[in-house]
Scaffold this motif. Sequence first.
Motif, PDB file in Angstrom:
ATOM      1  N   LYS A  13       0.824  -1.212   0.000  1.00 31.80           N
ATOM      2  CA  LYS A  13       0.000   0.000   0.000  1.00 31.80           C
ATOM      3  C   LYS A  13       0.855   1.259   0.000  1.00 31.80           C
ATOM      4  O   LYS A  13       0.394   2.321  -0.361  1.00 31.80           O
ATOM      5  N   LYS A  14       2.094   1.125   0.443  1.00 35.32           N
ATOM      6  CA  LYS A  14       2.960   2.305   0.491  1.00 35.32           C
ATOM      7  C   LYS A  14       3.392   2.713  -0.905  1.00 35.32           C
ATOM      8  O   LYS A  14       3.442   1.876  -1.804  1.00 35.32           O
ATOM      9  N   THR A  15       3.734   4.005  -1.040  1.00 31.77           N
ATOM     10  CA  THR A  15       4.216   4.445  -2.353  1.00 31.77           C
ATOM     11  C   THR A  15       5.641   3.923  -2.536  1.00 31.77           C
ATOM     12  O   THR A  15       6.310   3.549  -1.567  1.00 31.77           O
ATOM     13  N   GLU A  18       8.102   5.811  -0.407  1.00 32.58           N
ATOM     14  CA  GLU A  18       8.033   5.455   1.018  1.00 32.58           C
ATOM     15  C   GLU A  18       8.749   4.132   1.289  1.00 32.58           C
ATOM     16  O   GLU A  18       9.508   4.011   2.259  1.00 32.58           O
ATOM     17  N   ASP A 366       3.229  14.867  -7.383  1.00 32.51           N
ATOM     18  CA  ASP A 366       3.685  13.845  -8.328  1.00 32.51           C
ATOM     19  C   ASP A 366       4.343  14.459  -9.560  1.00 32.51           C
ATOM     20  O   ASP A 366       4.789  13.747 -10.456  1.00 32.51           O
ATOM     21  N   VAL A 378       0.784   9.278 -11.138  1.00 32.46           N
ATOM     22  CA  VAL A 378       0.291   9.140  -9.761  1.00 32.46           C
ATOM     23  C   VAL A 378       1.219   8.214  -8.961  1.00 32.46           C
ATOM     24  O   VAL A 378       1.706   7.213  -9.489  1.00 32.46           O
ATOM     25  N   SER A 379       1.464   8.577  -7.687  1.00 32.41           N
ATOM     26  CA  SER A 379       2.299   7.694  -6.869  1.00 32.41           C
ATOM     27  C   SER A 379       1.451   6.921  -5.855  1.00 32.41           C
ATOM     28  O   SER A 379       1.848   5.862  -5.384  1.00 32.41           O
ATOM     29  N   ASP A 380       0.255   7.459  -5.552  1.00 34.04           N
ATOM     30  CA  ASP A 380      -0.609   6.837  -4.553  1.00 34.04           C
ATOM     31  C   ASP A 380      -1.436   5.727  -5.219  1.00 34.04           C
ATOM     32  O   ASP A 380      -2.353   5.991  -5.996  1.00 34.04           O
ATOM     33  N   SER A 382      -3.704   3.860  -4.159  1.00 32.70           N
ATOM     34  CA  SER A 382      -5.133   3.753  -3.853  1.00 32.70           C
ATOM     35  C   SER A 382      -5.989   4.630  -4.772  1.00 32.70           C
ATOM     36  O   SER A 382      -7.207   4.495  -4.809  1.00 32.70           O
ATOM     37  N   LYS A 383      -5.335   5.522  -5.516  1.00 34.86           N
ATOM     38  CA  LYS A 383      -6.109   6.375  -6.430  1.00 34.86           C
ATOM     39  C   LYS A 383      -6.430   5.660  -7.744  1.00 34.86           C
ATOM     40  O   LYS A 383      -7.191   6.160  -8.566  1.00 34.86           O
TER      41      LYS A 383
END
Length: 530
Positions: A13-15, A18, A366, A378-380, A382-383
């Motif tokens: 889940k982490k980018t 991260e 980003d 996008v880095s997240d 969950s998006k």
Amino acid sequence: MFLLTDAEVNIRKKTFTEVQTERLEQAEQTVLIKCPPKLNEKKLLQYLSSHGNINSHFFFENRGIHALIEFSEKDSVASLQDAIGIPSAAEHHVVPFKSRLFTFTLKNPVSQAAEETPVHLSPQCHIPVKELIQKLCNADDISSQMYILLNEYQLTEENIKLRFLACSLVRDFTRAYFPDSVVKPFGSSVNTFGKLGCDVDMFLDFHDIRKHTTTMKKGPFEMEYQMKRLPSERLATQKILSVIGDCLDNFGPGCTNIQKILNARCPLVKFSHQPTGFLCDLSVSNSIAIKSSELLYIYGCLDSRVRALVFSVRCWARVHGLTNSVPGTWITNFSLTMMIMFFLQKRSPPIIPTLDQLKELADKKDKHVIGGYDCSFVSDLSKIKPTKNTETLDVLLGDFFEYFGNFDFRKNSINLRKGKEVNKPESSPLYIWNPFEQDLNISKNVNQPQLEKFVAVARESAWILQKEDKTQRMINKEPWGLAALLIPFGKSNPSKMKNRMKGIGSETIRSLLDSLKLNNANSLEKAVGK
Ligand code: CTP
Ligand code: MG
């Protein structure tokens, strides 16, 4: 069996950034200890704990037993270093560089023997293909075979820790010259597609220095460092790598076979790092290569089928000599992975989004423009909406071979940014757009014979998957499904192979010629005797 553990789910889940930052930090708090073959694990840990809390540890075999010890704090490493002796100069004259590589010996092996036991060793290489094939034959279906292969070949948590440690140990040297420098892994060590045993690609990053410069410029005046100026960035890179290469060669414990390849398009230093057992490629900050590692990381995390398909296809390509561990005119794993990503973008509905779609989801943080190229996406994770595609892996594998077995390579190129075929901008046999540097072909090295071989083996594989009867093969105790594809064709059952070639030969070759639209079709037909 194939469910992710909670720890893995959390990591996923982490980018990308991260995960990298956390692992680099952990590596800085880590030491590597060469141990005797048998030892009292509890006592060793007890002794080390007197210097600080141990976060994690494991043992592995690499020219002797080694223990990787990760402390919770960096100070513990310094405390341990203070307590450790320097080898006497009686036999060898040592370079007094204090690394984080230690040797642990028992003062009195005989009297201590009663307490010593063999320790559990964490494997750092994958099982041989022969053994893998046997395992695959016991699976229920092709999809399970593909997950078994993934499980056997993928990097383990321990192996990833060791890779980051190798980078961190090289950093100890680069820091001597450039205190703010960081050495980070990129490529298959971090893009979720690394196989146990693959090289460690690492780069030297001065990023923090640049960040520092921008904050300084905000004041009412300007101050900047006086720095040596050179006519080109390339020359600076070559000079830095040359010195670091010498440094590792002369002073780096366990750094051997140092090769400076400074005239390559991307200058690098190759060396083997014996304590961790890795072959390493060190280059200087290549922001675009890191962006492609991050892009692949995102694709690899989005859907479990992505990595399973990539591992199977990469293994298949290696077995058939379509890829090679040395550079040449063959397809690289990186190019092959991009071809698989493209194929997944083309499914209906798509399994992974195009790069343009990922760019639309990007927010302010980003935004990255590197050398004039917009590398924002996008880095997240969950998006990104999960795919609605529910195709099984066996369908994807078969269709992958069919898709590229019939791809019009003569006319079309592969563009992951758009997720569709685009007319080739120039005549390289295989054209895959670099997703970020849009005027570069990442597979420029591939020549026509290698591409033809790829197409022929893909077609043969599609044929095997479609036509072969699993039950019959199991009764005959023959490899089936993915296992049948991992035996070089012509070796599994030479007489059968010959018959099959007789039956479909002319058809296969004709359609092969059609798809390649070779000008010298007649001469090729003559050459194969049709
Ligand atoms: N790379 C690139 N363009 C190329 C070749 C490589 O941008 N033409 C970058 C990619 O980010 C790639 C990394 O350099 O992941 C490392 O290259 P390489 O070691 O060839 O590929 P890996 O992805 O690491 O795969 P392998 O397991 O074969 O090492
Ligand atoms: Mg690599």
